[in-house]
Design a protein around this motif. Structure first.
Motif: not given
Length: 241
Positions: A6-30
Motif C-alpha cells: 500500500v503506497t501512500i505518496p506524501v509531501l510535507n505531511e508532518e501534521a497528519t502522517l503518524e495519525r493516518q498511518v497508524r489508522i491504516l496499520h490497525r485496519f490492515l492488522c485486523e
C-alpha cells in the motif's frame, strides 16, 4: 494469499502522517492478520522539506510493516513509479494520506484482484452508487468536466481517472509504464487507466464512499488543468492505432 504493498505518496505531511498511518496499520492488522509476510505500508516521500521523512523513519523503526521510500523530486507519479518498480509484492496500489476513501473498500479491491480475476481496480466517485461527502460544488463540476474530456478525447470508458484509490497486479506495471503511463505528476493516475484499457486488462470499477478533505488539499485546479491538457495530448499520441 497474495502479497501487497500500500503506497501512500506524501509531501510535507508532518501534521497528519503518524495519525493516518497508524489508522491504516490497525485496519490492515485486523483484516490481514498474516501482516508480516503479506503486506507493507510504503510511505513514498516526494521531496518533503519538513519533518515528514523523520516521522516516517520513526514509524518504520517501530512498525515492521512500514517502509519509507524517498524521492528527491516532487511528483506523485514519480513517487508511485519509484515505489512500485522497487516492490516485490503481487499487488501494488495507492491511497491518499487523508484516507478519503473508506477503508472497507480495500477488502473489495483485494478480493477483486486475488479471487475474481481482475487485473486492476479503481475507485470512482462518479458512479451512481458512489457516496461523496463534503465535496464543494466547484470540485465536483471540475472533476466531472475533466473526466468527460478524457473519455471523449482519449476514447476511454472509465468514469473517474483521478480518484486516489487504485490497485493492480504488479506483473502489469512494466507494460503500463512502457505503454504511456509516464507522468511524474497527478496525471499518472489517469494514464494508468487509459493504458490498461488500451492493453485489454480486466478492470474493476469500484463505487466508493469518499469523504473530501478540502481543508488539507494541495490541489490547484487551474494550474493542474493546464498540466492535464498537455499530458493528455502526449498520451493520445501513444494510443495504439
Amino acid at each position: 494469499m497474495l502479497t501487497f504493498d500500500v503506497t501512500i505518496p506524501v509531501l510535507n505531511e508532518e501534521a497528519t502522517l503518524e495519525r493516518q498511518v497508524r489508522i491504516l496499520h490497525r485496519f490492515l492488522c485486523e483484516h490481514f492478520p498474516e501482516r508480516f509476510r503479506q503486506w507493507r505500508i510504503v510511505i513514498a516521500d516526494n521531496g518533503s522539506t519538513d519533518a515528514t521523512p523523520q516521522i516516517a523513519l520513526r514509524l518504520a523503526a517501530e512498525l515492521p510493516e512500514v517502509h519509507l521510500v524517498r524521492v528527491s523530486e516532487r511528483g506523485v507519479g514519480l513517487a508511485l513509479k519509484t515505489s512500485w518498480t522497487q516492490s516485490e509484492a503481487d499487488i501494488v496500489g495507492y491511497m491518499d494520506l487523508d484516507l478519503a476513501t473508506d477503508l472497507s473498500h480495500f477488502i473489495q479491491a483485494y478480493n477483486a484482484l486475488a479471487t475474481e480475476g481482475y487485473d486492476l481496480v479503481y475507485g470512482t466517485r462518479l458512479h451512481p452508487k458512489a457516496r461523496v461527502v463534503g465535496r464543494t460544488l466547484k470540485r465536483e463540476i471540475t472533476s466531472r468536466v475533466f473526466n468527460v474530456i478524457v473519455r471523449h478525447y482519449l476514447g476511454t470508458r472509465f468514469s473517474d481517472g483521478m480518484c486516489g484509490f487504485k490497485w493492480l497486479k504488479r506483473v502489469h506495471v512494466p507494460a503500463l509504464l512502457a505503454g504511456g503511463a509516464v507522468s511524474n505528476g497527478w496525471f499518472f493516475s489517469t494514464e494508468l487507466l487509459a493504458v490498461a484499457e488500451w492493453r485489454g486488462l480486466r478492470i474493476c470499477e469500484l463505487p466508493v464512499h469518499w469523504t473530501d478533505d478540502t481543508s488539507s488539499s494541495k490541489v490547484r485546479i487551474v494550474r493542474l488543468a493546464r498540466q492535464y491538457l498537455k499530458a493528455m495530448a502526449l498520451l493520445k499520441k501513444r494510443k495504439p492505432r
